[in-house]
Design an enzyme around this catalytic site. Structure first.
Site, PDB file in Angstrom:
ATOM      1  N   SER A  34       0.791  -1.230   0.000  1.00  0.00           N
ATOM      2  CA  SER A  34       0.000   0.000   0.000  1.00  0.00           C
ATOM      3  C   SER A  34       0.825   1.284   0.000  1.00  0.00           C
ATOM      4  O   SER A  34       0.312   2.339  -0.327  1.00  0.00           O
ATOM      5  CB  SER A  34      -0.955   0.000   1.188  1.00  0.00           C
TER       6      SER A  34
ATOM      7  N   HIS B 295      -5.606  -4.231  -1.792  1.00  0.00           N
ATOM      8  CA  HIS B 295      -5.453  -3.225  -2.847  1.00  0.00           C
ATOM      9  C   HIS B 295      -5.428  -3.837  -4.255  1.00  0.00           C
ATOM     10  O   HIS B 295      -5.206  -3.118  -5.222  1.00  0.00           O
ATOM     11  CB  HIS B 295      -4.173  -2.406  -2.611  1.00  0.00           C
TER      12      HIS B 295
ATOM     13  N   LYS C 240     -12.118  -0.739   0.207  1.00  0.00           N
ATOM     14  CA  LYS C 240     -11.334   0.025  -0.771  1.00  0.00           C
ATOM     15  C   LYS C 240     -12.088   0.052  -2.104  1.00  0.00           C
ATOM     16  O   LYS C 240     -13.067   0.773  -2.223  1.00  0.00           O
ATOM     17  CB  LYS C 240      -9.926  -0.540  -0.841  1.00  0.00           C
TER      18      LYS C 240
HETATM   19  C1  LIG Z   1      -3.035  -4.182   2.912  1.00  0.00           C
HETATM   20  C2  LIG Z   1      -4.187  -3.933   3.826  1.00  0.00           C
HETATM   21  N1  LIG Z   1      -4.718  -4.964   4.504  1.00  0.00           N
HETATM   22  C3  LIG Z   1      -5.761  -4.798   5.343  1.00  0.00           C
HETATM   23  C4  LIG Z   1      -6.331  -3.567   5.534  1.00  0.00           C
HETATM   24  C5  LIG Z   1      -7.476  -3.426   6.489  1.00  0.00           C
HETATM   25  O1  LIG Z   1      -8.668  -3.416   5.774  1.00  0.00           O
HETATM   26  P1  LIG Z   1      -9.989  -2.777   6.406  1.00  0.00           P
HETATM   27  O2  LIG Z   1      -9.982  -1.323   6.048  1.00  0.00           O
HETATM   28  O3  LIG Z   1     -11.101  -3.515   5.747  1.00  0.00           O
HETATM   29  O4  LIG Z   1      -9.919  -3.000   7.861  1.00  0.00           O
HETATM   30  C6  LIG Z   1      -5.826  -2.462   4.846  1.00  0.00           C
HETATM   31  C7  LIG Z   1      -6.441  -1.128   5.043  1.00  0.00           C
HETATM   32  O5  LIG Z   1      -5.924  -0.196   5.495  1.00  0.00           O
HETATM   33  C8  LIG Z   1      -4.715  -2.641   3.981  1.00  0.00           C
HETATM   34  O6  LIG Z   1      -4.180  -1.607   3.332  1.00  0.00           O
END
Ligand SMILES: Cc1ncc(COP(=O)(O)O)c(C=O)c1O
Length: 398
Positions: free
Chosen positions: A186, A214, A245
């Site tokens: 990310s 992502h 997202k």
């Molecule tokens: C790579 C990754 N995994 C997991 C999450 C967590 O997802 P959620 O927003 O559904 O809690 C995020 C979000 O920030 C993320 O970027």
């Protein structure tokens, strides 16, 4: 509040302030969309993960309203007791269909999927090998597990293989070895070499867990994610993702085999012990998947926008690191410059956040921009014009 606790908290906060690490989030005064209102100001949104522009899509709004009309405002219970509605089941069936797995389990968020599933999958006597840049929810999930934890350098397949070799050649081999990786990272927008990770896992009899937060709605055929991108259907044990997202709503999931779902459903505390998402969120999530399964035009638009934006940034002379996706860092390297660039862009009606230590290494500060299918060419041109202006002011480009 207890005086000692208050004083200690104030001291910690003062330290964060001194290091410029204190969060003071801006506020949206309306929906999260390409032309948003933030802190009372109209801006071009360049820092949301709303990749397909679904967060404020009319069809999702209507689905959410229909969900409430049919099922009420809340679920009234945790999933295992009385919180599982046929809507949740339909969503899980659709996720499995979309990700081409036998089954899927829906959690309240991606964070709770990772932090609940990983400690459930990994037991004492097991080992896990994790990319050093994996998301915090993976790190927390692994910290909660009793397995031995090993970290490999970002996308370093030789490093991963050497750790696998060491583990399997020990006299007391771990019972289970799990390799965990983000699909798309990310902070840099680069893609994990999942094809090579899966091959290594197969070679050393390890299991695989990918976080496709992502990649969902972005990579692969119709936005089906990283397993589709690398054509690895049926070869990844746990394909985790989120609705927060590209899908524009809320909720995490793990697409897996039937037995994987049944196991997680019985073993993961972040599924068992928390109230289920209400009908509005679930119905809108169903709509997001149905839309994508019918038509991939939003995914195609996202990539057209991304290519256009990146090409223009490169022509201007910006360094966009190793981005391979709609996550586009604009490297400033210096943290002060990243903060100043974000501040100046906001003055110029463009909203993009600086990413600095500890989110990235001290010398890898950047502005992180993210493109959506909802941006019109004139939105991108407006933002690019301002990025060029501010980039010149700060000496990032000439
Ligand atoms: C790579 C990754 N995994 C997991 C999450 C967590 O997802 P959620 O927003 O559904 O809690 C995020 C979000 O920030 C993320 O970027």
């Amino acid at each position: 509040m207890n005086e000692k606790l208050k004083r200690e908290m104030e001291e910690e906060l003062a330290k964060l302030k001194e290091q410029n690490l204190l969060w003071n989030p801006r506020t949206l005064n309306g929906p999260n969309c390409a032309r948003a209102r933030v802190d009372g100001k109209k801006v071009i949104m360049l820092c949301s993960n709303n990749y397909l522009g679904l967060a404020d899509h009319g069809k999702l709004r209507r689905a959410a309203i229909a969900g409430i009309k049919g099922y009420g405002a809340g679920s009234g219970s945790v999933r295992p007791i009385a919180g599982t509605m046929d809507l949740h089941i339909k969503l899980e069936e659709l996720i499995a269909m979309f990700k081409e797995t036998e089954d899927a389990i829906y959690y309240n968020s991606g964070f709770t999927a990772n932090s609940g599933a990983l400690p459930a999958i990994l037991r004492e006597g097991d080992a896990v090998i994790s990319d050093e840049l994996n998301h915090g929810s993976i790190i927390d999930g692994l910290r909660l597990s009793k397995a031995e934890r090993l970290i490999y350098k970002h996308k370093d397949m030789e490093g991963l293989e050497s750790q696998l070799k060491t583990l399997v050649s020990r006299p007391a081999k771990p019972n289970r070895i799990l390799i965990v990786t983000d699909g798309v990272f990310s902070m840099d927008g680069d893609i994990a070499p999942l094809d090579r990770i899966v091959s290594l896992a197969e070679q050393y009899d390890a299991c695989t867990y990918v976080d496709d937060a992502h990649g969902d709605g972005v990579l692969g055929e119709s936005g089906k994610g990283i397993t589709s991108h690398f054509k690895l259907h049926g070869r990844v044990d746990f394909d985790m993702g989120t609705f927060s997202k590209a899908f524009g709503t809320m909720g995490g999931y793990i697409a897996t085999a039937k037995v994987g779902k049944e196991y997680l459903l019985n073993k993961s505390r972040t599924w068992l012990l928390t109230g289920a998402h209400g009908p509005a969120t679930v119905a809108a999530s169903i709509m997001a998947l149905e839309m994508l399964m019918k038509d991939d035009k939003l995914v195609r638009k996202l990539w057209r926008n991304t290519k256009y934006y990146k090409k223009r940034l490169k022509e201007m002379g910006f360094d966009i690191g190793g981005s391979e996706t709609p996550i586009v860092p604009i490297m400033t390297y210096d943290a002060g410059k990243a903060r100043e660039m974000s501040r100046r862009l906001f003055e110029e009606d463009v909203y993009a956040l600086p990413i600095v230590f500890p989110m990235v290494a001290k010398d890898k500060a950047r502005i992180r921009t993210m493109i959506t299918a909802e941006h019109k060419t004139e939105d991108l041109d407006f933002a690019l014009g301002k990025i060029e202006k501010v980039g010149k002011e700060l000496g990032l480009i000439s």
